[in-house]
Design a protein around this motif. Structure first.
Motif, PDB file in Angstrom:
ATOM      1  N   ASP A 141       0.809  -1.212   0.000  1.00  0.00           N
ATOM      2  CA  ASP A 141       0.000   0.000   0.000  1.00  0.00           C
ATOM      3  C   ASP A 141       0.845   1.265   0.000  1.00  0.00           C
ATOM      4  O   ASP A 141       0.495   2.255  -0.655  1.00  0.00           O
ATOM      5  N   ASP A 142       1.964   1.257   0.749  1.00  0.00           N
ATOM      6  CA  ASP A 142       2.774   2.471   0.798  1.00  0.00           C
ATOM      7  C   ASP A 142       3.408   2.780  -0.554  1.00  0.00           C
ATOM      8  O   ASP A 142       3.608   3.941  -0.915  1.00  0.00           O
ATOM      9  N   VAL A 143       3.686   1.734  -1.348  1.00  0.00           N
ATOM     10  CA  VAL A 143       4.207   1.955  -2.699  1.00  0.00           C
ATOM     11  C   VAL A 143       3.108   2.481  -3.610  1.00  0.00           C
ATOM     12  O   VAL A 143       3.326   3.397  -4.414  1.00  0.00           O
ATOM     13  N   LEU A 144       1.905   1.931  -3.476  1.00  0.00           N
ATOM     14  CA  LEU A 144       0.787   2.363  -4.313  1.00  0.00           C
ATOM     15  C   LEU A 144       0.486   3.850  -4.145  1.00  0.00           C
ATOM     16  O   LEU A 144       0.082   4.519  -5.100  1.00  0.00           O
ATOM     17  N   GLN A 145       0.689   4.377  -2.958  1.00  0.00           N
ATOM     18  CA  GLN A 145       0.354   5.778  -2.693  1.00  0.00           C
ATOM     19  C   GLN A 145       1.490   6.745  -3.003  1.00  0.00           C
ATOM     20  O   GLN A 145       1.324   7.954  -2.888  1.00  0.00           O
ATOM     21  N   MET A 146       2.631   6.227  -3.417  1.00  0.00           N
ATOM     22  CA  MET A 146       3.747   7.105  -3.776  1.00  0.00           C
ATOM     23  C   MET A 146       3.441   7.852  -5.066  1.00  0.00           C
ATOM     24  O   MET A 146       2.676   7.371  -5.905  1.00  0.00           O
ATOM     25  N   GLY A 176       6.067  -4.898  -5.449  1.00  0.00           N
ATOM     26  CA  GLY A 176       6.606  -3.605  -5.050  1.00  0.00           C
ATOM     27  C   GLY A 176       6.684  -3.525  -3.543  1.00  0.00           C
ATOM     28  O   GLY A 176       5.694  -3.802  -2.846  1.00  0.00           O
ATOM     29  N   ARG A 177       7.855  -3.168  -3.023  1.00  0.00           N
ATOM     30  CA  ARG A 177       8.066  -3.108  -1.588  1.00  0.00           C
ATOM     31  C   ARG A 177       8.945  -1.917  -1.212  1.00  0.00           C
ATOM     32  O   ARG A 177       9.807  -1.499  -1.995  1.00  0.00           O
ATOM     33  N   THR A 178       8.733  -1.408  -0.006  1.00  0.00           N
ATOM     34  CA  THR A 178       9.609  -0.393   0.561  1.00  0.00           C
ATOM     35  C   THR A 178      10.207  -0.939   1.845  1.00  0.00           C
ATOM     36  O   THR A 178       9.482  -1.399   2.729  1.00  0.00           O
ATOM     37  N   GLU A 179      11.525  -0.922   1.919  1.00  0.00           N
ATOM     38  CA  GLU A 179      12.235  -1.337   3.124  1.00  0.00           C
ATOM     39  C   GLU A 179      13.240  -0.263   3.488  1.00  0.00           C
ATOM     40  O   GLU A 179      14.058   0.136   2.658  1.00  0.00           O
TER      41      GLU A 179
END
Length: 258
Positions: A141-146, A176-179
């Motif tokens: 979700d955090d990637v989708l909202q970027m 898609g991931r954020t780390e």
């Protein structure tokens, strides 16, 4: 967003991917002279191909017996085709006004990554259906909202290359991931893998910008590399264990998207 099946997720009501227009010109620089006209034509070709596929499928469904279903689906596909053609008109208008052909400068970040992803999926849906390809989409979700920034061409090129590679009844996975402070987008497939004649780097990954395609349009990876560098990130294309290929682009999460 998570999806598994033979068809991409249904279109959402998110606004369409927005291109830079005449009324909101950002500060830009012209692209490098590395065949800029061909690069620009490549992006137009991607949009046109998806639009024509949608129109063709919509028209063929008009002859089916399930009239109501066909009418509903036809309307959706015609709208998608219309959107694609309108995007092409905007790209041409932008080019005629400024001469800019750099994909990293053609897409403005007032769209989210989710908008760009949904639009890319709509454009490839006819090809996915026709080939019976199993598509899995798993984007946090955090990637989708970027902000999408210039990432749409990366998505479109990666998915189109994967479709061409796997053929009928193949598999494509998009993640898609954020780390920490890094965002990673991965597109993998179970096709034949990297062509043995494709130039390689010392680490075994592909030399981006080279192509073995007879069409001469295999410059999508070079465009994607240009965008990755604009985002202060990296991109790689490697063989996938068990068969297939993996395209991975990584960039700092807070990198400017303009």
């Amino acid at each position: 967003m998570s999806h598994s099946g033979n068809n991409p997720p249904p279109p959402t009501d998110h606004p369409q991917l927005r291109l830079v227009g005449a009324d909101d010109e950002p500060e830009v620089t012209t692209s490098s002279p590395a065949e800029p006209s061909r690069r620009f034509a490549h992006e137009l070709s991607n949009l046109l191909d998806g639009a024509l596929r949608n129109l063709s499928l919509a028209m063929s469904r008009l002859d089916e017996d399930e009239v109501k279903h066909a009418e509903d689906e036809t309307a959706t596909r015609l709208r998608t085709a219309n959107d694609g053609m309108r995007q092409m008109a905007q790209l041409l208008h932008r080019w005629m006004r400024t001469g800019v052909t750099d994909p990293a400068q053609l897409y403005w970040q007032q769209s989210t990554f989710e908008d760009a992803l949904n639009y890319a999926l709509k454009m490839i849906e006819p090809a996915i259906e026709a080939a019976g390809i199993h598509l899995e989409v798993d984007v946090a979700d955090d990637v989708l909202q970027m902000p999408a920034g210039p990432l749409y061409p990366v998505l479109a090129n990666a998915l189109q290359n994967a479709i061409e590679a796997v053929g009928h009844n193949g598999w494509i996975g998009l993640r898609g991931r954020t780390e920490a402070d890094t965002t990673t987008l991965t597109v993998e497939d179970n096709g034949p893998g990297l062509h043995p004649d494709l130039p390689r780097k010392p680490d075994g990954s592909a030399q981006l910008g080279a192509t073995t395609k007879s069409t001469g349009h295999g410059m999508g990876l070079a465009i994607s590399q240009q965008i990755a560098e604009a985002l202060q990130g990296t991109i790689s294309l490697t063989d996938r264990e068990g068969g297939g290929a993996i395209l991975q682009i990584t960039w700092p999460t807070n990198a400017p998207k303009t």
